[in-house]
Design a protein around this motif. Structure first.
Motif, PDB file in Angstrom:
ATOM      1  N   UNK A 148       7.060 -34.647  11.286  1.00 27.79           N
ATOM      2  CA  UNK A 148       7.304 -35.601  12.373  1.00 27.79           C
ATOM      3  C   UNK A 148       8.692 -35.395  12.962  1.00 27.79           C
ATOM      4  N   UNK A 149       9.637 -34.972  12.132  1.00 28.36           N
ATOM      5  CA  UNK A 149      11.003 -34.770  12.614  1.00 28.36           C
ATOM      6  C   UNK A 149      11.043 -33.654  13.659  1.00 28.36           C
ATOM      7  N   UNK A 150      10.330 -32.564  13.404  1.00 27.95           N
ATOM      8  CA  UNK A 150      10.304 -31.458  14.355  1.00 27.95           C
ATOM      9  C   UNK A 150       9.479 -31.788  15.590  1.00 27.95           C
ATOM     10  N   UNK A 153       7.126 -37.148  16.944  1.00 31.35           N
ATOM     11  CA  UNK A 153       6.144 -38.223  16.785  1.00 31.35           C
ATOM     12  C   UNK A 153       5.634 -38.189  15.352  1.00 31.35           C
ATOM     13  N   UNK A 154       5.196 -39.340  14.857  1.00 30.54           N
ATOM     14  CA  UNK A 154       4.780 -39.449  13.469  1.00 30.54           C
ATOM     15  C   UNK A 154       3.302 -39.802  13.351  1.00 30.54           C
ATOM     16  N   UNK A 155       2.695 -39.417  12.223  1.00 31.80           N
ATOM     17  CA  UNK A 155       1.340 -39.890  11.938  1.00 31.80           C
ATOM     18  C   UNK A 155       1.328 -41.417  11.951  1.00 31.80           C
ATOM     19  N   UNK A 156       0.320 -42.054  12.511  1.00 38.54           N
ATOM     20  CA  UNK A 156      -0.971 -41.535  12.987  1.00 38.54           C
ATOM     21  C   UNK A 156      -1.032 -41.212  14.478  1.00 38.54           C
ATOM     22  N   UNK A 157       0.098 -41.046  15.134  1.00 38.05           N
ATOM     23  CA  UNK A 157       0.128 -40.753  16.565  1.00 38.05           C
ATOM     24  C   UNK A 157      -0.623 -39.441  16.861  1.00 38.05           C
ATOM     25  N   UNK A 158      -1.545 -39.489  17.808  1.00 42.44           N
ATOM     26  CA  UNK A 158      -2.337 -38.299  18.137  1.00 42.44           C
ATOM     27  C   UNK A 158      -1.481 -37.160  18.643  1.00 42.44           C
ATOM     28  N   UNK A 159      -0.303 -37.470  19.201  1.00 45.64           N
ATOM     29  CA  UNK A 159       0.585 -36.406  19.654  1.00 45.64           C
ATOM     30  C   UNK A 159       1.089 -35.567  18.492  1.00 45.64           C
ATOM     31  N   UNK A 160       1.219 -36.179  17.339  1.00 48.93           N
ATOM     32  CA  UNK A 160       1.604 -35.410  16.153  1.00 48.93           C
ATOM     33  C   UNK A 160       0.497 -34.428  15.776  1.00 48.93           C
ATOM     34  N   UNK A 167      -0.018 -25.376  15.954  1.00 48.09           N
ATOM     35  CA  UNK A 167       0.645 -24.390  15.107  1.00 48.09           C
ATOM     36  C   UNK A 167      -0.353 -23.476  14.402  1.00 48.09           C
ATOM     37  N   UNK A 168      -1.624 -23.850  14.437  1.00 48.94           N
ATOM     38  CA  UNK A 168      -2.660 -23.116  13.711  1.00 48.94           C
ATOM     39  C   UNK A 168      -3.374 -22.120  14.612  1.00 48.94           C
ATOM     40  N   UNK A 186      -2.914 -40.913   7.508  1.00 54.55           N
ATOM     41  CA  UNK A 186      -3.731 -39.707   7.493  1.00 54.55           C
ATOM     42  C   UNK A 186      -5.149 -39.953   8.013  1.00 54.55           C
ATOM     43  N   UNK A 187      -5.832 -40.925   7.442  1.00 52.89           N
ATOM     44  CA  UNK A 187      -7.238 -41.140   7.776  1.00 52.89           C
ATOM     45  C   UNK A 187      -7.386 -41.795   9.151  1.00 52.89           C
ATOM     46  N   UNK A 188      -6.564 -42.796   9.423  1.00 54.90           N
ATOM     47  CA  UNK A 188      -6.610 -43.415  10.752  1.00 54.90           C
ATOM     48  C   UNK A 188      -6.211 -42.399  11.820  1.00 54.90           C
ATOM     49  N   UNK A 189      -5.229 -41.571  11.513  1.00 55.92           N
ATOM     50  CA  UNK A 189      -4.830 -40.523  12.455  1.00 55.92           C
ATOM     51  C   UNK A 189      -5.976 -39.565  12.742  1.00 55.92           C
ATOM     52  N   UNK A 190      -6.725 -39.196  11.707  1.00 56.98           N
ATOM     53  CA  UNK A 190      -7.886 -38.322  11.893  1.00 56.98           C
ATOM     54  C   UNK A 190      -8.941 -39.005  12.752  1.00 56.98           C
ATOM     55  N   UNK A 191      -9.198 -40.277  12.474  1.00 59.03           N
ATOM     56  CA  UNK A 191     -10.178 -41.034  13.262  1.00 59.03           C
ATOM     57  C   UNK A 191      -9.809 -41.036  14.742  1.00 59.03           C
ATOM     58  N   UNK A 192      -8.564 -41.314  15.031  1.00 59.96           N
ATOM     59  CA  UNK A 192      -8.117 -41.398  16.427  1.00 59.96           C
ATOM     60  C   UNK A 192      -8.121 -40.036  17.109  1.00 59.96           C
ATOM     61  N   UNK A 193      -7.870 -38.991  16.334  1.00 61.27           N
ATOM     62  CA  UNK A 193      -7.808 -37.650  16.910  1.00 61.27           C
ATOM     63  C   UNK A 193      -9.199 -37.027  17.051  1.00 61.27           C
ATOM     64  N   UNK A 194     -10.162 -37.587  16.340  1.00 64.69           N
ATOM     65  CA  UNK A 194     -11.532 -37.106  16.451  1.00 64.69           C
ATOM     66  C   UNK A 194     -11.880 -35.966  15.520  1.00 64.69           C
ATOM     67  N   UNK A 195     -11.277 -35.947  14.315  1.00 60.85           N
ATOM     68  CA  UNK A 195     -11.597 -34.931  13.324  1.00 60.85           C
ATOM     69  C   UNK A 195     -11.956 -35.591  12.002  1.00 60.85           C
ATOM     70  N   UNK A 196     -12.591 -34.825  11.123  1.00 63.76           N
ATOM     71  CA  UNK A 196     -13.010 -35.350   9.826  1.00 63.76           C
ATOM     72  C   UNK A 196     -11.812 -35.528   8.900  1.00 63.76           C
ATOM     73  N   UNK A 197     -12.041 -36.274   7.829  1.00 62.98           N
ATOM     74  CA  UNK A 197     -10.947 -36.554   6.890  1.00 62.98           C
ATOM     75  C   UNK A 197     -11.493 -36.733   5.483  1.00 62.98           C
TER      76      UNK A 197
END
Length: 228
Positions: A148-150, A153-160, A167-168, A186-197
């Motif tokens: 998040x420092x680099x 923005x921090x999890x669960x923000x979708x921008x993170x 990077x992948x 982690x899990x809420x961030x995945x939900x908002x971003x639309x990926x599995x967790x």
């Protein structure tokens, strides 16, 4: 489902942060001349630290403020005439040296790296997390570390998560999964971003949150069958 991008939270998912945190806290205070570091003092620090991290994740405080303020509040509450800025510097240095792996972490990373790409997603301090991973022996399996420092923005923000996925190697969201211990990040961030967790839940806590994990596991060695 076959995944090709595995995004792992670091603390309390791959590394036992609670063990490292206590070792570093005790070492820091002793270096500052306070030899009697009780469990209750560490527990107070943990509560203050957790509250400040929650505030950071919602934009309430900056990370630089958090790193010193957690010690300032702890010392003030307990009447300790110690320098919080010095404590912060010593603690962060120690934290990178007191690395404890969660059981099964190395085998899991090795297995997943053989079929896809493993990345780290963490709200921790960039330089410290880089050094902790290097000290852990997991670095050979990890392609990138998103902090998040680099990112800014921090999890669960979708921008993170946009930043981390960027990077992948290119893969679709259907081939991407997050593994982490925190429902609210982690899990809420995945939900908002639309990926599995996959919720790593070694204490088998009930889920009373709005976050909905795709999978749940109490041990790291129980995770691979669901992901491969």
């Amino acid at each position: 489902m076959s995944y090709r991008l595995f995004l792992f939270d670091l603390d309390d998912t791959l590394l036992d942060f609670k063990a490292s945190e206590q070792l570093s806290f005790v070492r820091t205070l002793q270096q500052l001349g306070h030899q009697e570091v009780t469990d209750s003092l560490f527990t107070q620090y943990q509560a203050i630290n957790t509250a400040l991290w929650r505030s950071f994740e919602t934009g309430g405080v900056t990370k630089d403020f958090l790193k010193v303020e957690r010690f300032r509040q702890t010392f003030a509450t307990n009447g300790l005439a110690l320098d919080p800025a010095a404590a912060s510097a010593l603690y962060l240095e120690s934290l990178s040296e007191t690395v404890v792996l969660i059981d099964g972490a190395q085998a899991l990373c090795a297995q997943l790296a053989a079929v896809g790409e493993v990345g780290i997603i963490t709200n921790g301090v960039d330089a410290i997390q880089q050094r902790r991973i290097a000290a852990s022996g997991l670095g050979q399996y990890i392609s990138f570390i998103a902090t998040s420092e680099a990112c800014g923005h921090a999890k669960p923000d979708s921008r993170f998560f946009d930043y981390a996925v960027g990077m992948a190697r290119p893969v679709g969201k259907a081939e991407t999964i997050i593994v982490g211990d925190r429902l609210d990040a982690d899990i809420l961030g995945a939900n908002r971003y639309g990926i599995d967790s996959c919720w790593f839940n070694p204490d088998r806590l009930p889920n009373t949150s709005e976050a909905i994990p795709t999978y749940e596991a109490a041990r790291l060695d129980a995770i691979p069958p669901a992901l491969l």
